[in-house]
Design a protein around this motif. Sequence first.
Motif, PDB file in Angstrom:
ATOM      1  N   ARG A 107      -1.908 -13.977 -11.029  1.00 29.10           N
ATOM      2  CA  ARG A 107      -2.406 -12.641 -10.761  1.00 29.10           C
ATOM      3  C   ARG A 107      -3.042 -12.563  -9.371  1.00 29.10           C
ATOM      4  O   ARG A 107      -2.854 -11.573  -8.651  1.00 29.10           O
ATOM      5  CB  ARG A 107      -3.436 -12.239 -11.819  1.00 29.10           C
ATOM      6  CG  ARG A 107      -3.813 -10.784 -11.753  1.00 29.10           C
ATOM      7  CD  ARG A 107      -4.778 -10.325 -12.842  1.00 29.10           C
ATOM      8  NE  ARG A 107      -4.674 -11.049 -14.077  1.00 29.10           N
ATOM      9  CZ  ARG A 107      -5.712 -11.659 -14.679  1.00 29.10           C
ATOM     10  NH1 ARG A 107      -6.908 -11.611 -14.154  1.00 29.10           N
ATOM     11  NH2 ARG A 107      -5.541 -12.307 -15.817  1.00 29.10           N
ATOM     12  N   SER A 108      -3.771 -13.601  -8.977  1.00 26.87           N
ATOM     13  CA  SER A 108      -4.410 -13.580  -7.654  1.00 26.87           C
ATOM     14  C   SER A 108      -3.373 -13.587  -6.528  1.00 26.87           C
ATOM     15  O   SER A 108      -3.548 -12.909  -5.510  1.00 26.87           O
ATOM     16  CB  SER A 108      -5.377 -14.746  -7.497  1.00 26.87           C
ATOM     17  OG  SER A 108      -4.689 -15.968  -7.463  1.00 26.87           O
ATOM     18  N   VAL A 109      -2.285 -14.319  -6.712  1.00 22.08           N
ATOM     19  CA  VAL A 109      -1.215 -14.314  -5.709  1.00 22.08           C
ATOM     20  C   VAL A 109      -0.563 -12.939  -5.644  1.00 22.08           C
ATOM     21  O   VAL A 109      -0.291 -12.417  -4.563  1.00 22.08           O
ATOM     22  CB  VAL A 109      -0.173 -15.411  -6.016  1.00 22.08           C
ATOM     23  CG1 VAL A 109       1.064 -15.233  -5.170  1.00 22.08           C
ATOM     24  CG2 VAL A 109      -0.774 -16.775  -5.773  1.00 22.08           C
ATOM     25  N   LYS A 110      -0.333 -12.335  -6.788  1.00 26.47           N
ATOM     26  CA  LYS A 110       0.280 -11.005  -6.817  1.00 26.47           C
ATOM     27  C   LYS A 110      -0.614  -9.992  -6.109  1.00 26.47           C
ATOM     28  O   LYS A 110      -0.123  -9.146  -5.356  1.00 26.47           O
ATOM     29  CB  LYS A 110       0.524 -10.572  -8.263  1.00 26.47           C
ATOM     30  CG  LYS A 110       1.093  -9.189  -8.417  1.00 26.47           C
ATOM     31  CD  LYS A 110       2.355  -9.218  -9.205  1.00 26.47           C
ATOM     32  CE  LYS A 110       2.906  -7.848  -9.476  1.00 26.47           C
ATOM     33  NZ  LYS A 110       3.321  -7.121  -8.310  1.00 26.47           N
ATOM     34  N   GLU A 111      -1.927 -10.092  -6.326  1.00 25.96           N
ATOM     35  CA  GLU A 111      -2.850  -9.175  -5.653  1.00 25.96           C
ATOM     36  C   GLU A 111      -2.816  -9.367  -4.141  1.00 25.96           C
ATOM     37  O   GLU A 111      -2.847  -8.388  -3.389  1.00 25.96           O
ATOM     38  CB  GLU A 111      -4.269  -9.380  -6.181  1.00 25.96           C
ATOM     39  CG  GLU A 111      -4.480  -8.869  -7.582  1.00 25.96           C
ATOM     40  CD  GLU A 111      -5.839  -9.224  -8.141  1.00 25.96           C
ATOM     41  OE1 GLU A 111      -6.652  -9.865  -7.425  1.00 25.96           O
ATOM     42  OE2 GLU A 111      -6.101  -8.851  -9.296  1.00 25.96           O
ATOM     43  N   ALA A 112      -2.741 -10.607  -3.691  1.00 25.46           N
ATOM     44  CA  ALA A 112      -2.671 -10.867  -2.250  1.00 25.46           C
ATOM     45  C   ALA A 112      -1.382 -10.291  -1.664  1.00 25.46           C
ATOM     46  O   ALA A 112      -1.393  -9.706  -0.571  1.00 25.46           O
ATOM     47  CB  ALA A 112      -2.761 -12.365  -1.977  1.00 25.46           C
ATOM     48  N   GLU A 113      -0.275 -10.444  -2.377  1.00 27.35           N
ATOM     49  CA  GLU A 113       0.988  -9.870  -1.918  1.00 27.35           C
ATOM     50  C   GLU A 113       0.899  -8.350  -1.838  1.00 27.35           C
ATOM     51  O   GLU A 113       1.374  -7.736  -0.874  1.00 27.35           O
ATOM     52  CB  GLU A 113       2.126 -10.272  -2.866  1.00 27.35           C
ATOM     53  CG  GLU A 113       2.533 -11.716  -2.774  1.00 27.35           C
ATOM     54  CD  GLU A 113       3.591 -12.078  -3.801  1.00 27.35           C
ATOM     55  OE1 GLU A 113       3.868 -11.274  -4.725  1.00 27.35           O
ATOM     56  OE2 GLU A 113       4.138 -13.181  -3.684  1.00 27.35           O
ATOM     57  N   ASP A 114       0.302  -7.750  -2.844  1.00 20.78           N
ATOM     58  CA  ASP A 114       0.154  -6.297  -2.848  1.00 20.78           C
ATOM     59  C   ASP A 114      -0.711  -5.823  -1.686  1.00 20.78           C
ATOM     60  O   ASP A 114      -0.426  -4.779  -1.066  1.00 20.78           O
ATOM     61  CB  ASP A 114      -0.432  -5.818  -4.177  1.00 20.78           C
ATOM     62  CG  ASP A 114       0.532  -6.000  -5.339  1.00 20.78           C
ATOM     63  OD1 ASP A 114       1.753  -6.146  -5.071  1.00 20.78           O
ATOM     64  OD2 ASP A 114       0.072  -5.996  -6.500  1.00 20.78           O
ATOM     65  N   ASN A 115      -1.760  -6.566  -1.385  1.00 15.48           N
ATOM     66  CA  ASN A 115      -2.622  -6.195  -0.263  1.00 15.48           C
ATOM     67  C   ASN A 115      -1.850  -6.216   1.058  1.00 15.48           C
ATOM     68  O   ASN A 115      -2.006  -5.317   1.897  1.00 15.48           O
ATOM     69  CB  ASN A 115      -3.827  -7.138  -0.170  1.00 15.48           C
ATOM     70  CG  ASN A 115      -4.801  -6.918  -1.295  1.00 15.48           C
ATOM     71  OD1 ASN A 115      -4.802  -5.877  -1.942  1.00 15.48           O
ATOM     72  ND2 ASN A 115      -5.625  -7.918  -1.552  1.00 15.48           N
ATOM     73  N   ILE A 116      -1.008  -7.210   1.236  1.00 19.52           N
ATOM     74  CA  ILE A 116      -0.227  -7.289   2.472  1.00 19.52           C
ATOM     75  C   ILE A 116       0.811  -6.164   2.518  1.00 19.52           C
ATOM     76  O   ILE A 116       1.049  -5.574   3.574  1.00 19.52           O
ATOM     77  CB  ILE A 116       0.420  -8.675   2.627  1.00 19.52           C
ATOM     78  CG1 ILE A 116      -0.667  -9.684   2.942  1.00 19.52           C
ATOM     79  CG2 ILE A 116       1.482  -8.673   3.713  1.00 19.52           C
ATOM     80  CD1 ILE A 116      -0.209 -11.077   3.188  1.00 19.52           C
ATOM     81  N   ARG A 117       1.412  -5.842   1.384  1.00 18.40           N
ATOM     82  CA  ARG A 117       2.359  -4.722   1.344  1.00 18.40           C
ATOM     83  C   ARG A 117       1.668  -3.419   1.745  1.00 18.40           C
ATOM     84  O   ARG A 117       2.216  -2.622   2.507  1.00 18.40           O
ATOM     85  CB  ARG A 117       2.969  -4.586  -0.052  1.00 18.40           C
ATOM     86  CG  ARG A 117       4.066  -5.575  -0.319  1.00 18.40           C
ATOM     87  CD  ARG A 117       4.849  -5.212  -1.567  1.00 18.40           C
ATOM     88  NE  ARG A 117       5.755  -6.288  -1.891  1.00 18.40           N
ATOM     89  CZ  ARG A 117       5.551  -7.205  -2.829  1.00 18.40           C
ATOM     90  NH1 ARG A 117       4.467  -7.159  -3.567  1.00 18.40           N
ATOM     91  NH2 ARG A 117       6.433  -8.165  -3.048  1.00 18.40           N
ATOM     92  N   GLU A 118       0.469  -3.215   1.209  1.00 18.82           N
ATOM     93  CA  GLU A 118      -0.282  -2.010   1.560  1.00 18.82           C
ATOM     94  C   GLU A 118      -0.597  -1.988   3.053  1.00 18.82           C
ATOM     95  O   GLU A 118      -0.524  -0.935   3.695  1.00 18.82           O
ATOM     96  CB  GLU A 118      -1.579  -1.940   0.754  1.00 18.82           C
ATOM     97  CG  GLU A 118      -1.374  -1.621  -0.704  1.00 18.82           C
ATOM     98  CD  GLU A 118      -2.673  -1.646  -1.480  1.00 18.82           C
ATOM     99  OE1 GLU A 118      -3.755  -1.566  -0.867  1.00 18.82           O
ATOM    100  OE2 GLU A 118      -2.601  -1.752  -2.711  1.00 18.82           O
ATOM    101  N   MET A 119      -0.950  -3.154   3.600  1.00 21.47           N
ATOM    102  CA  MET A 119      -1.237  -3.243   5.035  1.00 21.47           C
ATOM    103  C   MET A 119      -0.004  -2.874   5.853  1.00 21.47           C
ATOM    104  O   MET A 119      -0.085  -2.122   6.819  1.00 21.47           O
ATOM    105  CB  MET A 119      -1.719  -4.644   5.394  1.00 21.47           C
ATOM    106  CG  MET A 119      -2.213  -4.768   6.828  1.00 21.47           C
ATOM    107  SD  MET A 119      -2.572  -6.465   7.336  1.00 21.47           S
ATOM    108  CE  MET A 119      -3.634  -7.050   6.048  1.00 21.47           C
ATOM    109  N   LEU A 120       1.144  -3.379   5.446  1.00 16.79           N
ATOM    110  CA  LEU A 120       2.378  -3.058   6.157  1.00 16.79           C
ATOM    111  C   LEU A 120       2.715  -1.576   6.070  1.00 16.79           C
ATOM    112  O   LEU A 120       3.103  -0.953   7.068  1.00 16.79           O
ATOM    113  CB  LEU A 120       3.546  -3.881   5.583  1.00 16.79           C
ATOM    114  CG  LEU A 120       3.627  -5.339   6.010  1.00 16.79           C
ATOM    115  CD1 LEU A 120       4.712  -6.053   5.221  1.00 16.79           C
ATOM    116  CD2 LEU A 120       3.911  -5.441   7.487  1.00 16.79           C
ATOM    117  N   LEU A 121       2.559  -1.011   4.883  1.00 14.72           N
ATOM    118  CA  LEU A 121       2.850   0.413   4.730  1.00 14.72           C
ATOM    119  C   LEU A 121       1.898   1.273   5.549  1.00 14.72           C
ATOM    120  O   LEU A 121       2.319   2.280   6.142  1.00 14.72           O
ATOM    121  CB  LEU A 121       2.787   0.802   3.259  1.00 14.72           C
ATOM    122  CG  LEU A 121       3.888   0.247   2.361  1.00 14.72           C
ATOM    123  CD1 LEU A 121       3.638   0.608   0.914  1.00 14.72           C
ATOM    124  CD2 LEU A 121       5.245   0.754   2.821  1.00 14.72           C
TER     125      LEU A 121
END
Length: 122
Positions: free
Chosen positions: A103-117
Amino acid sequence: MAAPIDLELKKAFTELQVKMIDTQQKVKLADLQIDQLTRLQKHAKLTHTEITTLPDNTRLYEGVGRMFILQSKEEINNQLTDKQKTADEKIKELEQKKVYLERSVKEAEDNIREMLLSRRAQ
Protein backbone atom coordinates in the motif's frame (compact mmCIF):
# COMPACT_ATOMS: atom_id res chain seq x y z
CA MET A 1 12.00 27.15 -15.77
CA ALA A 2 11.94 23.65 -17.17
CA ALA A 3 15.15 22.70 -15.35
CA PRO A 4 13.78 22.97 -11.77
CA ILE A 5 10.72 20.95 -12.70
CA ASP A 6 12.88 18.26 -14.25
CA LEU A 7 15.09 18.16 -11.16
CA GLU A 8 12.09 17.79 -8.88
CA LEU A 9 10.66 15.00 -11.02
CA LYS A 10 14.03 13.28 -11.23
CA LYS A 11 14.42 13.44 -7.45
CA ALA A 12 10.89 12.08 -6.94
CA PHE A 13 11.51 9.23 -9.38
CA THR A 14 14.80 8.27 -7.72
CA GLU A 15 13.13 8.28 -4.31
CA LEU A 16 10.33 6.12 -5.67
CA GLN A 17 12.81 3.73 -7.24
CA VAL A 18 14.72 3.36 -3.97
CA LYS A 19 11.48 2.85 -2.08
CA MET A 20 10.27 0.26 -4.62
CA ILE A 21 13.51 -1.74 -4.43
CA ASP A 22 13.52 -1.65 -0.63
CA THR A 23 9.88 -2.66 -0.46
CA GLN A 24 10.31 -5.49 -2.96
CA GLN A 25 13.16 -6.89 -0.88
CA LYS A 26 11.07 -6.67 2.28
CA VAL A 27 8.13 -8.37 0.55
CA LYS A 28 10.38 -11.19 -0.70
CA LEU A 29 11.78 -11.63 2.80
CA ALA A 30 8.26 -11.74 4.23
CA ASP A 31 7.28 -14.35 1.60
CA LEU A 32 10.27 -16.49 2.53
CA GLN A 33 9.42 -16.24 6.21
CA ILE A 34 5.78 -17.13 5.51
CA ASP A 35 6.89 -20.19 3.51
CA GLN A 36 9.20 -21.29 6.30
CA LEU A 37 6.49 -20.84 8.93
CA THR A 38 3.91 -22.75 6.87
CA ARG A 39 6.37 -25.64 6.54
CA LEU A 40 6.96 -25.57 10.30
CA GLN A 41 3.23 -25.45 10.91
CA LYS A 42 2.58 -28.35 8.53
CA HIS A 43 5.38 -30.41 10.12
CA ALA A 44 3.96 -29.81 13.61
CA LYS A 45 0.46 -30.74 12.43
CA LEU A 46 1.63 -33.96 10.78
CA THR A 47 3.68 -34.90 13.84
CA HIS A 48 0.69 -34.18 16.08
CA THR A 49 -1.59 -36.43 14.01
CA GLU A 50 0.98 -39.24 14.08
CA ILE A 51 1.45 -38.97 17.83
CA THR A 52 -2.29 -39.06 18.51
CA THR A 53 -2.50 -42.47 16.81
CA LEU A 54 0.10 -43.96 19.18
CA PRO A 55 -0.95 -45.77 22.36
CA ASP A 56 -0.66 -43.81 25.61
CA ASN A 57 2.10 -45.99 27.04
CA THR A 58 4.45 -45.30 24.09
CA ARG A 59 7.76 -43.72 25.09
CA LEU A 60 8.25 -40.47 23.22
CA TYR A 61 11.47 -38.49 23.00
CA GLU A 62 12.01 -34.88 22.06
CA GLY A 63 15.14 -33.94 20.17
CA VAL A 64 17.14 -31.23 21.93
CA GLY A 65 20.39 -30.40 20.20
CA ARG A 66 22.33 -33.66 20.00
CA MET A 67 20.35 -35.50 22.63
CA PHE A 68 16.85 -36.76 23.19
CA ILE A 69 14.73 -36.17 26.30
CA LEU A 70 11.94 -38.48 27.39
CA GLN A 71 8.66 -36.52 27.35
CA SER A 72 5.09 -37.45 28.02
CA LYS A 73 2.67 -37.64 25.13
CA GLU A 74 0.67 -34.74 26.58
CA GLU A 75 3.73 -32.46 26.83
CA ILE A 76 4.73 -33.13 23.25
CA ASN A 77 1.18 -32.51 22.02
CA ASN A 78 1.09 -29.21 23.94
CA GLN A 79 4.42 -28.15 22.41
CA LEU A 80 3.23 -28.99 18.92
CA THR A 81 -0.02 -27.06 19.32
CA ASP A 82 1.95 -24.09 20.68
CA LYS A 83 4.22 -24.22 17.62
CA GLN A 84 1.20 -24.23 15.35
CA LYS A 85 -0.40 -21.28 17.14
CA THR A 86 2.74 -19.14 17.16
CA ALA A 87 3.43 -19.91 13.50
CA ASP A 88 -0.14 -18.95 12.61
CA GLU A 89 0.15 -15.65 14.51
CA LYS A 90 3.47 -14.80 12.87
CA ILE A 91 2.07 -15.61 9.43
CA LYS A 92 -0.84 -13.22 10.03
CA GLU A 93 1.57 -10.48 11.16
CA LEU A 94 3.77 -10.96 8.10
CA GLU A 95 0.80 -10.86 5.74
CA GLN A 96 -0.36 -7.59 7.34
CA LYS A 97 3.16 -6.21 6.93
CA LYS A 98 3.15 -7.19 3.25
CA VAL A 99 -0.17 -5.43 2.69
CA TYR A 100 1.14 -2.30 4.40
CA LEU A 101 4.32 -2.30 2.29
CA GLU A 102 2.42 -2.77 -0.96
CA ARG A 103 0.00 0.00 0.00
CA SER A 104 2.83 2.43 0.80
CA VAL A 105 4.43 1.82 -2.61
CA LYS A 106 1.09 2.34 -4.33
CA GLU A 107 0.63 5.64 -2.48
CA ALA A 108 4.09 6.81 -3.54
CA GLU A 109 3.30 5.93 -7.16
CA ASP A 110 0.02 7.81 -6.96
CA ASN A 111 1.77 10.86 -5.54
CA ILE A 112 4.20 10.93 -8.45
CA ARG A 113 1.35 10.50 -10.95
CA GLU A 114 -0.43 13.46 -9.38
CA MET A 115 2.80 15.48 -9.58
CA LEU A 116 3.14 14.67 -13.26
CA LEU A 117 -0.46 15.55 -14.00
CA SER A 118 -0.17 18.86 -12.17
CA ARG A 119 3.05 19.68 -14.08
CA ARG A 120 1.38 18.92 -17.40
CA ALA A 121 -1.60 21.09 -16.49
CA GLN A 122 0.65 24.10 -15.92
